[in-house]
Write a protein that holds these residues in place. Sequence first.
Motif, PDB file in Angstrom:
ATOM      1  N   LEU A   1       0.828  -1.198   0.000  1.00 18.67           N
ATOM      2  CA  LEU A   1       0.000   0.000   0.000  1.00 18.67           C
ATOM      3  C   LEU A   1       0.867   1.255   0.000  1.00 18.67           C
ATOM      4  O   LEU A   1       0.571   2.235  -0.679  1.00 18.67           O
ATOM      5  N   ALA A   4       2.282   2.030  -3.364  1.00 18.02           N
ATOM      6  CA  ALA A   4       1.262   2.515  -4.299  1.00 18.02           C
ATOM      7  C   ALA A   4       0.711   3.875  -3.880  1.00 18.02           C
ATOM      8  O   ALA A   4      -0.087   4.471  -4.607  1.00 18.02           O
ATOM      9  N   ILE A   6      -1.289   4.441  -1.317  1.00 18.66           N
ATOM     10  CA  ILE A   6      -2.693   4.259  -0.950  1.00 18.66           C
ATOM     11  C   ILE A   6      -2.813   3.999   0.548  1.00 18.66           C
ATOM     12  O   ILE A   6      -2.037   3.226   1.126  1.00 18.66           O
ATOM     13  N   GLU A  10      -8.723   3.631   2.043  1.00 22.16           N
ATOM     14  CA  GLU A  10      -9.172   3.796   0.661  1.00 22.16           C
ATOM     15  C   GLU A  10      -9.571   2.480   0.001  1.00 22.16           C
ATOM     16  O   GLU A  10     -10.121   2.480  -1.100  1.00 22.16           O
ATOM     17  N   LEU A  11      -9.293   1.353   0.663  1.00 22.66           N
ATOM     18  CA  LEU A  11      -9.614   0.050   0.085  1.00 22.66           C
ATOM     19  C   LEU A  11     -11.118  -0.176   0.056  1.00 22.66           C
ATOM     20  O   LEU A  11     -11.834   0.116   1.012  1.00 22.66           O
ATOM     21  N   TYR A  66     -10.403   0.207  -5.178  1.00 28.83           N
ATOM     22  CA  TYR A  66      -9.148  -0.475  -4.848  1.00 28.83           C
ATOM     23  C   TYR A  66      -9.430  -1.784  -4.112  1.00 28.83           C
ATOM     24  O   TYR A  66     -10.155  -1.796  -3.112  1.00 28.83           O
ATOM     25  N   THR A  67      -8.845  -2.864  -4.606  1.00 26.38           N
ATOM     26  CA  THR A  67      -8.933  -4.157  -3.930  1.00 26.38           C
ATOM     27  C   THR A  67      -7.527  -4.657  -3.642  1.00 26.38           C
ATOM     28  O   THR A  67      -6.681  -4.702  -4.533  1.00 26.38           O
ATOM     29  N   LEU A  68      -7.276  -5.011  -2.390  1.00 25.19           N
ATOM     30  CA  LEU A  68      -5.990  -5.563  -2.003  1.00 25.19           C
ATOM     31  C   LEU A  68      -6.089  -7.086  -1.991  1.00 25.19           C
ATOM     32  O   LEU A  68      -6.979  -7.648  -1.356  1.00 25.19           O
ATOM     33  N   LEU A 100      -2.044  -4.775  -5.253  1.00 21.14           N
ATOM     34  CA  LEU A 100      -3.160  -3.838  -5.267  1.00 21.14           C
ATOM     35  C   LEU A 100      -3.742  -3.785  -6.667  1.00 21.14           C
ATOM     36  O   LEU A 100      -3.020  -3.553  -7.641  1.00 21.14           O
ATOM     37  N   ALA A 102      -6.573  -1.919  -9.029  1.00 22.29           N
ATOM     38  CA  ALA A 102      -7.369  -0.692  -9.077  1.00 22.29           C
ATOM     39  C   ALA A 102      -8.062  -0.572 -10.419  1.00 22.29           C
ATOM     40  O   ALA A 102      -7.595  -1.105 -11.427  1.00 22.29           O
ATOM     41  N   GLU A 103      -9.178   0.153 -10.446  1.00 25.77           N
ATOM     42  CA  GLU A 103      -9.883   0.336 -11.703  1.00 25.77           C
ATOM     43  C   GLU A 103      -9.240   1.408 -12.570  1.00 25.77           C
ATOM     44  O   GLU A 103      -9.505   1.499 -13.766  1.00 25.77           O
ATOM     45  N   GLY A 106      -2.533   1.562 -13.921  1.00 24.83           N
ATOM     46  CA  GLY A 106      -1.402   1.069 -13.143  1.00 24.83           C
ATOM     47  C   GLY A 106      -0.334   0.582 -14.101  1.00 24.83           C
ATOM     48  O   GLY A 106      -0.476   0.694 -15.319  1.00 24.83           O
TER      49      GLY A 106
END
Length: 246
Positions: A1, A4, A6, A10-11, A66-68, A100, A102-103, A106
């Motif tokens: 995180l 990145a 983040i 924010e997840l 955001y998905t971890l 991580l 993310a939509e 990246g």
Amino acid sequence: LASAGIQPAELNCLFVSSGTSPRRFPGPAAAIARELGLDSTPAIDLPLASAGGLFGLALASRLPGYTLVVAAEKMSEAVLHPQPDKNTAILFGDGAGACLVAENAGPLRIVDSLLCTDGSFTADLQLPLDGSLLMNGRTVILQATRKLPRVILDLLARNGVAPRDVAQFILHQANLNLVQRVATAVGAPLDRFYCNIARYGNTSSASVLIAAAEWFTEARLEPGQRVCFAVFGAGFHWGSLLAEAA
């Protein structure tokens, strides 16, 4: 995180893969969420040995925000207790990895994924609640050498990509023999298959994330270059994921 930029708050979601959780429930996802300071973010366990890291990435690519994705395994517990199995103990290692998803943009864009399951072989690779890991090595390697090349080729074909056009393949780090067989079957040079098995052994679902992290620190990707990930694990669960450098 931190790398990145983040914050945990924010997840939008947390996936945790582990086939070696110390208890039946709750799984490690809740504990990791607590350590991250999360008190309402959904934290979901994916107890898919060897395959869970990639399955988590594939599922995360379909979610907003955001998905971890975390995979953590303590395979030493699985093969050494209650009694060590010298035939399998030397093959495995402990480890963890995280990614991580993310939509937004990246360094790698997930293009497509293909996930599969066949429950006919559940007895051939399993970790009982009260014993050490059980593995029919002959069946596992036979099925893996059939299913991994097929799922890779099927995924590449439906995206119009030839194996020669893939810059890097990152597989579940089961053993070198399997990686060599897959390279031959898909018709790609072995030097395009990242391998760190000699350092860590088989770290189950964590292996593909550990390999990806180490490879990424060394990679000099050019925009448009493709990377193909593939895994095979207990269940049997297997799959592949195609990504492209931004």
